[in-house]
Design a protein around this motif. Structure first.
Motif, PDB file in Angstrom:
ATOM      1  N   VAL A  39     -19.473 -32.303 -31.269  1.00 53.19           N
ATOM      2  CA  VAL A  39     -18.560 -32.786 -30.235  1.00 53.19           C
ATOM      3  C   VAL A  39     -17.271 -33.231 -30.905  1.00 53.19           C
ATOM      4  O   VAL A  39     -17.302 -33.960 -31.895  1.00 53.19           O
ATOM      5  N   GLY A  40     -16.134 -32.801 -30.373  1.00 55.23           N
ATOM      6  CA  GLY A  40     -14.842 -33.178 -30.931  1.00 55.23           C
ATOM      7  C   GLY A  40     -14.087 -34.134 -30.017  1.00 55.23           C
ATOM      8  O   GLY A  40     -14.230 -34.091 -28.799  1.00 55.23           O
ATOM      9  N   HIS A  41     -13.325 -34.999 -30.617  1.00 58.28           N
ATOM     10  CA  HIS A  41     -12.455 -35.927 -29.906  1.00 58.28           C
ATOM     11  C   HIS A  41     -11.066 -35.800 -30.507  1.00 58.28           C
ATOM     12  O   HIS A  41     -10.920 -35.505 -31.687  1.00 58.28           O
ATOM     13  N   SER A  42     -10.052 -36.067 -29.697  1.00 56.49           N
ATOM     14  CA  SER A  42      -8.680 -35.923 -30.151  1.00 56.49           C
ATOM     15  C   SER A  42      -7.913 -37.218 -29.922  1.00 56.49           C
ATOM     16  O   SER A  42      -7.972 -37.785 -28.833  1.00 56.49           O
ATOM     17  N   ILE A  43      -7.244 -37.686 -30.955  1.00 56.38           N
ATOM     18  CA  ILE A  43      -6.338 -38.830 -30.848  1.00 56.38           C
ATOM     19  C   ILE A  43      -4.963 -38.298 -31.218  1.00 56.38           C
ATOM     20  O   ILE A  43      -4.756 -37.804 -32.329  1.00 56.38           O
ATOM     21  N   ILE A  44      -4.034 -38.367 -30.260  1.00 59.66           N
ATOM     22  CA  ILE A  44      -2.718 -37.762 -30.445  1.00 59.66           C
ATOM     23  C   ILE A  44      -1.638 -38.826 -30.332  1.00 59.66           C
ATOM     24  O   ILE A  44      -1.573 -39.549 -29.333  1.00 59.66           O
ATOM     25  N   ALA A  45      -0.793 -38.916 -31.343  1.00 61.91           N
ATOM     26  CA  ALA A  45       0.342 -39.837 -31.316  1.00 61.91           C
ATOM     27  C   ALA A  45       1.511 -39.180 -30.595  1.00 61.91           C
ATOM     28  O   ALA A  45       1.810 -38.009 -30.827  1.00 61.91           O
ATOM     29  N   VAL A  46       2.138 -39.936 -29.695  1.00 63.07           N
ATOM     30  CA  VAL A  46       3.328 -39.478 -28.975  1.00 63.07           C
ATOM     31  C   VAL A  46       4.274 -40.656 -28.870  1.00 63.07           C
ATOM     32  O   VAL A  46       3.896 -41.718 -28.381  1.00 63.07           O
ATOM     33  N   LYS A  47       5.499 -40.473 -29.320  1.00 63.44           N
ATOM     34  CA  LYS A  47       6.509 -41.532 -29.226  1.00 63.44           C
ATOM     35  C   LYS A  47       7.042 -41.640 -27.803  1.00 63.44           C
ATOM     36  O   LYS A  47       7.140 -40.641 -27.089  1.00 63.44           O
ATOM     37  N   GLY A  48       7.419 -42.842 -27.412  1.00 62.09           N
ATOM     38  CA  GLY A  48       8.105 -43.052 -26.140  1.00 62.09           C
ATOM     39  C   GLY A  48       7.192 -43.141 -24.946  1.00 62.09           C
ATOM     40  O   GLY A  48       5.971 -43.084 -25.057  1.00 62.09           O
ATOM     41  N   ASP A  49       7.827 -43.288 -23.775  1.00 57.81           N
ATOM     42  CA  ASP A  49       7.088 -43.513 -22.540  1.00 57.81           C
ATOM     43  C   ASP A  49       7.057 -42.311 -21.607  1.00 57.81           C
ATOM     44  O   ASP A  49       6.487 -42.395 -20.532  1.00 57.81           O
ATOM     45  N   GLY A  50       7.664 -41.224 -21.966  1.00 56.58           N
ATOM     46  CA  GLY A  50       7.725 -40.059 -21.084  1.00 56.58           C
ATOM     47  C   GLY A  50       6.397 -39.332 -20.994  1.00 56.58           C
ATOM     48  O   GLY A  50       5.371 -39.778 -21.506  1.00 56.58           O
ATOM     49  N   ASP A  51       6.426 -38.191 -20.334  1.00 58.15           N
ATOM     50  CA  ASP A  51       5.250 -37.344 -20.192  1.00 58.15           C
ATOM     51  C   ASP A  51       4.771 -36.934 -21.588  1.00 58.15           C
ATOM     52  O   ASP A  51       5.504 -36.285 -22.339  1.00 58.15           O
ATOM     53  N   PRO A  52       3.552 -37.316 -21.972  1.00 53.83           N
ATOM     54  CA  PRO A  52       3.080 -36.985 -23.323  1.00 53.83           C
ATOM     55  C   PRO A  52       3.070 -35.486 -23.605  1.00 53.83           C
ATOM     56  O   PRO A  52       3.282 -35.076 -24.738  1.00 53.83           O
ATOM     57  N   LYS A  53       2.854 -34.676 -22.577  1.00 54.20           N
ATOM     58  CA  LYS A  53       2.796 -33.223 -22.775  1.00 54.20           C
ATOM     59  C   LYS A  53       4.143 -32.639 -23.188  1.00 54.20           C
ATOM     60  O   LYS A  53       4.205 -31.546 -23.715  1.00 54.20           O
ATOM     61  N   LEU A  54       5.209 -33.408 -22.976  1.00 54.82           N
ATOM     62  CA  LEU A  54       6.550 -32.957 -23.366  1.00 54.82           C
ATOM     63  C   LEU A  54       7.029 -33.636 -24.644  1.00 54.82           C
ATOM     64  O   LEU A  54       8.125 -33.361 -25.122  1.00 54.82           O
ATOM     65  N   GLY A  55       6.201 -34.536 -25.192  1.00 58.18           N
ATOM     66  CA  GLY A  55       6.627 -35.354 -26.320  1.00 58.18           C
ATOM     67  C   GLY A  55       6.108 -34.885 -27.666  1.00 58.18           C
ATOM     68  O   GLY A  55       5.507 -33.824 -27.813  1.00 58.18           O
TER      69      GLY A  55
END
Length: 82
Positions: free
Chosen positions: A17-33
């Protein structure tokens, strides 16, 4: 890197089983960051059991939210395999 792209396309072994922890700067839509180095679209992996967004830069391993998410995952796996 071609090697990393190949590894990213390699499916997990059966029963893993895999899990993902993704860093994204800022408050916008994470998918665009991004985290300042890696875009969300590159970090996102299909087929993960969970995905957790940490609002921080690239070196997120010391962020309290990252540490707590790793703890949550480890405890979940501990409960599953006892």
């Amino acid at each position: 890197s071609p090697i990393l792209k190949t590894l990213a396309d390699t499916p997990l072994a059966p029963g893993v089983v895999g899990h993902s922890i993704i860093a994204v700067k800022g408050d916008g839509d994470p998918k665009l960051g991004d985290d300042g180095v890696v875009a969300y679209t590159s970090a996102h992996l299909k087929g993960m059991e969970s995905e957790f967004i940490v609002r921080t830069g690239h070196s997120s391993q010391g962020h309290p939210f990252t540490i707590e998410e790793v703890r949550r995952i480890l405890l979940e796996h501990l409960e599953t395999h006892q």
